[in-house]
Design an enzyme around this catalytic site. Structure first.
Site, PDB file in Angstrom:
ATOM      1  N   ASP A  52       1.078  -1.278  -0.028  1.00 13.44           N
ATOM      2  CA  ASP A  52      -0.116  -0.185   0.060  1.00 13.44           C
ATOM      3  C   ASP A  52       0.745   1.207  -0.070  1.00 13.44           C
ATOM      4  O   ASP A  52       2.252   1.224   0.748  1.00 13.44           O
ATOM      5  CB  ASP A  52      -1.244   0.179   1.369  1.00 13.44           C
ATOM      6  CG  ASP A  52      -2.434  -1.300   0.896  1.00 13.44           C
ATOM      7  OD1 ASP A  52      -1.716  -1.662  -0.008  1.00 13.44           O
ATOM      8  OD2 ASP A  52      -2.725  -1.378   2.439  1.00 13.44           O
ATOM      9  N   TYR A 110       5.304 -10.319   7.057  1.00 18.05           N
ATOM     10  CA  TYR A 110       5.153  -8.309   6.815  1.00 18.05           C
ATOM     11  C   TYR A 110       5.495  -9.055   8.681  1.00 18.05           C
ATOM     12  O   TYR A 110       5.381  -9.360   9.386  1.00 18.05           O
ATOM     13  CB  TYR A 110       4.100  -8.200   6.530  1.00 18.05           C
ATOM     14  CG  TYR A 110       3.585  -7.274   5.099  1.00 18.05           C
ATOM     15  CD1 TYR A 110       3.933  -6.836   5.072  1.00 18.05           C
ATOM     16  CD2 TYR A 110       3.039  -8.781   4.457  1.00 18.05           C
ATOM     17  CE1 TYR A 110       3.537  -6.063   3.425  1.00 18.05           C
ATOM     18  CE2 TYR A 110       2.784  -7.937   3.348  1.00 18.05           C
ATOM     19  CZ  TYR A 110       3.186  -7.304   2.856  1.00 18.05           C
ATOM     20  OH  TYR A 110       2.774  -6.734   1.182  1.00 18.05           O
TER      21      TYR A 110
END
EC number: 5.4.99.12
Length: 268
Positions: A52, A110
């Site tokens: 993102d 992540y």
């Protein structure tokens, strides 16, 4: 020829990995650099997945298709000469034409960084939280998310996703001085999924949510986690794992680069 690229970037100035109209992207900048090197011949660049706007990567993976006689190391050097300061090609290697950066990936990891103190230097890389967080409650609640679950409550609608079910391999939390690190390893990730998981865990740490809320979000679609979406600044794509590769349980790579907390200071 197909080349595998290992890429690190600071996502602060970008709209994300994927090319978008009228927006600056990581993929777009690398393609621009490649076009300067290879000219007008056909070039394709595919990433392992999207990140993102504002999200960083310690090691994004992509494959580059281009007809060239240049050696992988020369390609790396030439790309870096053309790229802006916040995008860096770590390594380039020649791979089989069948390799696909996205489809061949088995797992992705992540890491999210929460700072428990105000920082003058780490703001682009952390979410600073003033409130005291109960680390043990956060850690215990995180374990409920491991396994195959429907994460529809933790994601925004995405036309490209056929299913909202995701297999989460593991979630690990670690304290490091003034940092709380949250690592999430999964088969793939839905849009905003990691940031909403982090946001919910933070609310549990604050004492405003509990384990039953997590169970409810997994069992029934809810818009509530959207209110707790963590900012992109603290999120890093750590690693993309392929066949015969393993992920170390060591957080040291991230800590070494961004450990602005080594020098202890009074919380403010």
């Amino acid at each position: 020829m197909r080349f595998k690229l290992y890429i690190e970037y600071e996502g602060t100035r970008y709209s994300g990995w994927q090319i978008q109209k009228n927006a600056k992207s990581i993929q777009g900048k690398i393609l621009e650099a490649a076009e300067k090197i290879f000219g007008k011949i056909k070039i394709e660049l595919k990433g392992s997945g999207r990140t993102d706007a504002g999200v960083h990567a310690l090691c994004q993976v992509a494959h580059l298709d281009v007809d060239t006689m240049l050696a992988p190391e020369i390609i790396r050097i030439k790309l870096n000469d053309e790229l802006p300061f916040d995008i860096n090609i770590l390594e380039v290697e020649k791979v089989n034409q069948k390799f696909h950066a996205r489809h061949d990936a088995k797992l992705r990891s992540y890491i999210y960084q929460i700072s428990t103190r105000r920082t003058a230097f780490g703001k682009p890389f952390v979410w600073w939280i003033k409130d005291k967080l109960d680390f043990d409650k956060m850690n215990k609640a995180a374990k409920l998310l491991i396994g195959m679950h429907d994460f529809v409550s933790f994601s925004d609608k995405d036309e490209e996703e056929k299913s909202t079910k995701v297999f989460v391999e593991d979630i690990q939390l670690k304290k490091e001085n003034d940092l709380i690190l949250i690592r999430i390893i999964a088969s793939h990730f839905l849009w905003k999924m990691v940031r909403r998981i982090v946001g919910v865990l933070v609310e549990i740490g604050r004492g405003k949510l509990n384990e039953n809320d997590v169970k409810k979000f997994l069992e029934t679609k809810s818009n509530e986690p959207a209110k707790f979406t963590a900012p992109p600044s603290g999120l890093f794509l750590e690693k993309v794992i392929y066949e015969n590769e393993k992920l170390s349980n060591d957080f040291s790579a991230l800590i070494k680069i961004y450990s602005f907390t080594k020098k202890q200071t009074k919380n403010s």
